[in-house]
Every structure is written in structure tokens, then in C-alpha cells.
Write a protein that holds these residues in place. Structure first.
Motif, PDB file in Angstrom:
ATOM      1  N   GLN B  22       4.419  11.412 -11.186  1.00 41.24           N
ATOM      2  CA  GLN B  22       5.040  11.891  -9.954  1.00 41.24           C
ATOM      3  C   GLN B  22       4.076  11.687  -8.784  1.00 41.24           C
ATOM      4  N   GLU B  23       2.790  12.003  -9.036  1.00 44.56           N
ATOM      5  CA  GLU B  23       1.819  11.847  -7.959  1.00 44.56           C
ATOM      6  C   GLU B  23       1.616  10.386  -7.584  1.00 44.56           C
ATOM      7  N   SER B  24       1.476   9.534  -8.590  1.00 46.18           N
ATOM      8  CA  SER B  24       1.302   8.101  -8.286  1.00 46.18           C
ATOM      9  C   SER B  24       2.479   7.590  -7.488  1.00 46.18           C
ATOM     10  N   ALA B  25       3.678   7.982  -7.923  1.00 49.00           N
ATOM     11  CA  ALA B  25       4.874   7.501  -7.244  1.00 49.00           C
ATOM     12  C   ALA B  25       4.886   7.976  -5.796  1.00 49.00           C
ATOM     13  N   ALA B  26       4.588   9.264  -5.608  1.00 50.83           N
ATOM     14  CA  ALA B  26       4.599   9.815  -4.257  1.00 50.83           C
ATOM     15  C   ALA B  26       3.560   9.109  -3.395  1.00 50.83           C
ATOM     16  N   THR B  27       2.376   8.873  -3.981  1.00 39.34           N
ATOM     17  CA  THR B  27       1.322   8.196  -3.218  1.00 39.34           C
ATOM     18  C   THR B  27       1.770   6.801  -2.814  1.00 39.34           C
TER      19      THR B  27
END
Ligand SMILES: CC(C)(COP(=O)(O)OP(=O)(O)OC[C@H]1O[C@@H](n2cnc3c(N)ncnc32)[C@H](O)[C@@H]1OP(=O)(O)O)[C@@H](O)C(=O)NCCC(=O)NCCS
Ligand SMILES: CC(C)(COP(=O)(O)OP(=O)(O)OC[C@H]1O[C@@H](n2cnc3c(N)ncnc32)[C@H](O)[C@@H]1OP(=O)(O)O)[C@@H](O)C(=O)NCCC(=O)NCCS
Lengths: 340, 340
Positions: B22-27
Motif C-alpha cells: 500500500q505504501e509503495s503504491a501510494a508513494t
């Protein structure tokens, strides 16, 4: 001279800049497609791990290797992880639902999957607004036609206004079907039936266009079919308005919760719409019964021989199919919700 | 026990992974939208610099501050820079053409602009293939109807097959209009008229659906309008086939040149299609004249009073409008090409 030198320098600078920009754009695009591919792989792998673990836990409980209470806790955590995946930003990298032939036929192989969640929500909101605006017209046009018929037209529809209305209906349903297909690609859980329902409605509008609108004498007898069709349309408008009110409320709740996982919305399903649900479902059932009734009436006018065009029979059959499909799918929705 | 510990560990790992993903995607998504915004700004600034410089050079030449020969060279370089911008990867970041009401009405606010050039070319290629497939049907269906009329149906069309054909036509034109609007958003230079032309054709198909198909007696007299309509359709098929052959060749040249700038394709416009152009344009003009003729015949049947439905008059007027529009736009294309 200086003007010439100036211009030449400027041109040089611009050529340089255009090359740089081209390079930056190419770099960004290729880096992106690499990173997106890797995220796509991770998302897929995670999705299948989750599924594997779900079935592993279930089988462990069966074999007695796992305490049911502990299992329940694990499953809950797993479900949360799965919602993070399917409702968060990573969802953009899960394989999107297949496009279906309808979209491909009308749009070709263009990508209509929005990557950003806020864009997806905007599309959905606009769809709701569109449906809202049209629901009023849905009520207005057929009512107007029916009123004019008895007040101005002496019980007989002239062909043109009715056909213009039917053409409007055809384009409207086509638009709705396209938009719903797009929503589906963007991750909506809309039941396929509601889309098929609009295909049926498109077909009905199309058929009604070829429906001959009889003139004097005897028109009021022979126009029974059209009258029934218009009454069904009014009923559709009522159903749409109710449904819109209820679904808009749900969407607002979801937007308000912002980044909150969908799960929370489903758990809080009835928040804000509790009252409406108990009004909505009974009315929907009544409307569906009325839909079937109109279908039967159409068949009857054809059997009795007042009007014997194939259009009337086909529309009657379509209406009954739609009524049955709507009913079963509304019940299925109700059942799956009461299970949560 | 070990099974329990295993499952718990796995769940922990998955929850961890889903958060990371989720974090990678958001970044990625947020970094992208920043970088895209900056590229968009640069592309816009460059675009306006190019325009400014163009007019600066023109005015300098006028004032005598710049030698016309030097100016020509500068303009050529500038044009190359401008093609790098509009045909390269950076083109994705130039503001796309506005969507128009047609697309918005049918699709809502979804983004149909493809960022990658190869995707855009694929869309265009698929559009050509689609048009190719349909061009044969375009020839086949009306020919079949006309043949069956004289061989099987004793000179009288039955309503259903004709109406099915007209419905097919309506959906086909809607699909073409949607696809062409999408191509436009993706940077195609298609003249707006060719899209309006499909709106007119949609309207005609719609009107023809409401056209009463008279039965015996006198049907062969009263069905003159439909016969003419079908002949026009055959003609459309011929025009489409020719146009497809020619435009596909052009697209292939362009794809073969790969990353080459469009300018090269325009300069090499006639490469590979030289022979066809001299065949294509005269045939197009003949077809357009025939289109206007069919329109006039329709008007005549209405005036003489054989058929007096408003549908016939409207279709006649539409055909004449289309013929005139097609003619002027073909001439304009020819003129703008001979100027390069
Ligand atoms: C029964 C009904 C109220 C249930 O609505 P709901 O509670 O939103 O249903 P769900 O929770 O299963 O919805 C899942 C998704 O499908 C969408 N959806 C449900 N029914 C839809 C419909 N008829 N049209 C378009 N979208 C619909 C929802 O908006 C939701 O989208 P999301 O995943 O993007 O959030 C609704 O389906 C409905 O009103 N259907 C029409 C009933 C009818 O018979 N109409 C004609 C009368 S004759
Ligand atoms: C006249 C004609 C041959 C010119 O074609 P052309 O050489 O490709 O024209 P241009 O170079 O101006 O094309 C610019 C763009 O518009 C597209 N285009 C041109 N005419 C088009 C049409 N009728 N439909 C769809 N796209 C068209 C081209 O593919 C090109 O796309 P691109 O920018 O993505 O490469 C073509 O427009 C044509 O055949 N028109 C139809 C003529 C007619 O009258 N038909 C009906 C007969 S009654």
C-alpha cells in the motif's frame, strides 16, 4: 545583426529544451512502466498468498490443528489485509476486471481504468449525478406525453413526440450501460444483472421505435401498448429516484470515511440509510410486480388481438424477463447483506 | 502447536506485506502525479515559447531585421522542435484536446487519453481494423436486402430485416463516433467534420427506424425511399473500403518509421500511397455527387407525393448536407496537402 543572433540563440535553446523534455518524458514513462509491472507482480502474489492462507486456515481448523477462536482472529486480520489490498492505492495494480464485449465494441481497446482512487470516486459520483438528473426527466417526459394525450391530443398520440422520447430513451440506456461497464472496470461490485437489465431496456427502446403508431380510427384502442410502455417508464423513474437517494448516501459515507477500508463501510452499511432501506425494498418489490403486470398486459393485448405486432409481444416478454431478473437480484442483494 | 504458530506467522507476514505494498503504491502514485505536473508545465511553457518565437521571426522578417533565407532555416528547426514535442513521448503531457459533449454524455468524466505512444497507435490500428471489418458488412447487408427484394420478396421489403439492418447501422455509427472522439483526444488530427458526419449518419439511421415500411398494395412505389437509402449505404461501403486501404497504408508507414517525427511522414506523405491517391479522390468525388443525387431523389419522391412522410424529407436534407460537407472537407484536405 543582433536580432538575427537573438533569434538563432532562442531557436537553439528551444531545440535543446525540446530534446531534454522528450528525454525526461521517455525516462518517466519507461521507469513508470517498470515500477508498475513490479507492483503488479507484488499485488498478484500477495492476493494469491491471502487466498492460499485462507484455505490453509480453514483446513487446519477442520483437521483440529487450529483452535476455531484463534482461527477467527487470524481470518479477520487476513480479511483486513485483503481489504487494504483491494481498496487502497495498490488496487490500481491488481488486474482489472475484464472489459466485456460491450465496451470493446463501442470504444475499442482503450484503457478506461483510472489509477487514482479519487478519480474513481469522482467517476462514480458523476454517474450518480447523471442518474439523478435523468431520473427527473424519466418521470417528466412520459407523464407529459400521457397528459397531453388526454388534454390536447384527444386520446391519440401523434407519432413524432413519442418517437423522439423513445430515441432519447435508447441513447440514455446506452449511456448508462457504457458508464456502468466503466464503473465495473474501475472496481465496482455492481451485479452483472443490473448491466444486462440496461441491455434489455436498450433493446426495448429500439423495438419500440419500430412500433407503428396507429392513426385514426381506433387509435386509442391500438395505442394501448404505447400507453402501457409509458406507464412502465414512469415507474422506472420512481424506482431510479429512490435508488439514487439511497446509493448516493452510501457513496457519501464512503467518501467521508476517506481512506478508510471498504470493510468499515460494509460493517457500517446501514449507517445513515437505515430508515431508507425499509422503505426502499418494499417499494422496489411493488414496482417489480407492476413491471411484470405491464408485461402480461402487453402480452394480453397481443393475444386478444387488439394489436398483433411482434413488437408488442417481444416487449411484453422482455418486461417479464426484466421483472424476474430484478426481483431475484434484489433478493440476492438483501440476502448477502443480511449475512454480513 | 506448530500449525498454529505457522499460520499466525504467515498472517503477520501478509499483513506486513499488504501495508508495504500500500505504501509503495501510494508513494509511486503521488511521486508520479508530481513529476507529471512538472512535465506538463514544461511542455506548456515550451509550446508557448515556440509559438512566440514563430511570430517574433515572422515580424523580424517583415521589419527587415532578419534575412528571409536565415529565417526559413530557423523556422524549419523550430518546426522540428515542435514536432518532437507533439509527436514524441512528451506529447502525453500536453493538454489533451477537449473531450466534447458527445464523449462526456456517453462515458462520463473518465480519462481516455493514453499516455504511451504505442498504445495510441494500437488504438488507431484497431480502429482501422474495425472499420475494415464493418466496411464489408456495409456492402453485404444492403446488397443482400436489395437482392432478396427482387428474388424472394416479390419487390416488397418485409419490415423486420430492414429494421434490423437499420438498428445495426445506428449502433455502428455510434461506435464509430465514439471511437473517433477517443482518437481525437489521443492526438489525432481528424477534421471535426468527419465526426459530425457520423452524427448525421446516426440521426439518419435513427429516423429510418421510425420510417413506416408500407405493405401491399403499392409497396414497390412507396418503398422507393428505402431502396434509395440502401443504395446510399452500398455506396458508403465502397467509400469506406477505399479510404481504409489508403489510410491503413499511411498508418503502416508511420509505425514503420517508428519514433520518426510525424513531419517525416507528412513529407513522405505520398510514399506508398501515390498511386492510390489519384484513384481515391476522383472516386470520392463521384460518390459524393451520388450522395447528393440520392438526397435530391428522396426530396423528389416527397414533393411528387409518392411518399409524404417527414422522414423522407429529413433524410433527403441530411444526405445533401453530408454530401456538401464531405465535398468541401475533401477539397480542404487536398488543398492543405498540396501546400506542404
Ligand atoms: C437493490 C438495490 C437497492 C441494492 O443496491 P446496493 O445496496 O447499492 O447494492 P450492492 O451493495 O450490492 O451494490 C454493489 C455495487 O453495485 C452498485 N449497484 C447496485 N445496484 C445497481 C444498479 N441497479 N445500477 C447501478 N449500480 C448498482 C452499487 O452502487 C455498488 O457499487 P460499488 O461497488 O461501486 O460501491 C439496487 O440494486 C437497486 O435499486 N436495484 C434496482 C432495482 C430495480 O428493480 N429497479 C427497477 C425497478 S422495476
Ligand atoms: C479525404 C480523405 C481520403 C483524406 O484522408 P487523409 O489523407 O487521411 O486525411 P488527413 O491527412 O487530413 O487526416 C488527418 C487525420 O484524420 C484521419 N481521418 C481523415 N479522414 C477521416 C475519416 N473520414 N474518418 C476518420 N478519420 C479520418 C486520418 O486518419 C488522420 O489521422 P491521424 O492524425 O491520427 O493520423 C479522407 O478524409 C476520406 O476518405 N474521407 C471520407 C470521404 C467521403 O466523402 N466519404 C463518404 C463518401 S460519400
Amino acid at each position: 545583426n543582433s536580432s538575427e543572433r537573438n533569434a538563432a540563440e532562442e531557436v537553439c535553446r528551444i531545440v535543446e529544451q525540446s530534446k531534454e523534455l522528450q528525454e525526461s518524458a521517455a525516462t518517466l514513462i519507461s521507469r513508470n512502466s517498470q515500477e508498475e509491472a513490479s507492483l503488479r507482480q507484488r499485488a498478484l502474489a500477495l492476493d494469491s498468498s491471502i487466498k492460499r492462507l485462507h484455505s490453509y486456515i480453514a483446513s487446519s481448523v477442520k483437521k483440529g490443528n487450529l483452535d476455531p477462536k484463534d482461527a477467527e482472529k487470524l481470518v479477520e486480520e487476513l480479511t483486513r489485509a485483503s481489504y487494504t489490498l483491494s481498496e487502497g492505492d495498490a488496487a490500481a495494480f491488481l488486474p482489472s476486471k475484464s472489459y466485456g464485449r460491450f465496451l470493446k465494441m463501442f470504444l475499442g481497446p482503450i484503457n478506461v481504468h483510472a489509477t487514482r482512487k479519487d478519480v474513481q470516486l469522482k467517476v462514480k459520483e458523476e454517474y450518480n449525478n447523471f442518474r439523478d438528473r435523468t431520473a427527473y426527466l424519466f418521470l417528466f417526459f412520459p407523464s407529459l406525453l400521457l397528459l397531453l394525450r388526454s388534454w390536447v391530443w384527444n386520446g391519440c398520440f401523434p407519432a413524432l413526440p413519442v418517437q423522439m422520447y423513445q430515441a432519447w430513451l435508447l441513447f440514455l440506456y446506452t449511456g448508462l450501460a457504457l458508464r456502468e461497464n466503466i464503473l465495473r472496470v474501475n472496481g465496482s461490485d455492481i451485479r452483472p444483472w443490473w448491466i444486462y437489465h440496461h441491455y434489455c431496456a436498450m433493446l426495448m427502446a429500439l423495438i419500440s421505435l419500430t412500433w407503428e403508431i396507429e392513426r385514426q380510427p381506433d387509435c386509442s384502442q391500438k395505442q394501448k401498448g404505447i400507453q402501457l410502455f409509458l406507464k412502465w417508464a414512469i415507474m422506472q423513474g420512481v424506482a431510479m429516484l429512490l435508488q439514487n437517494r439511497y446509493q448516493r448516501q452510501r457513496l457519501y459515507t464512503r467518501i467521508a470515511l476517506g481512506k478508510a477500508r471498504r470493510m468499515d463501510v460494509v460493517w457500517g452499511e446501514t449507517a445513515g440509510v437505515e430508515g431508507q432501506i425499509w422503505l426502499l425494498y418494499p417499494i422496489l418489490f411493488v414496482l417489480q410486480a407492476f413491471e411484470a403486470y405491464v408485461g402480461l398486459l402487453l402480452l394480453k393485448t397481443a393475444v386478444v388481438g387488439v394489436v398483433s405486432e411482434w413488437q408488442v409481444v417481444t416487449c411484453g416478454v422482455l418486461l417479464i424477463i426484466m421483472a424476474v431478473g430484478n426481483f431475484t437480484n434484489t433478493v440476492k442483494t438483501l440476502v448477502s447483506k443480511s449475512r454480513v
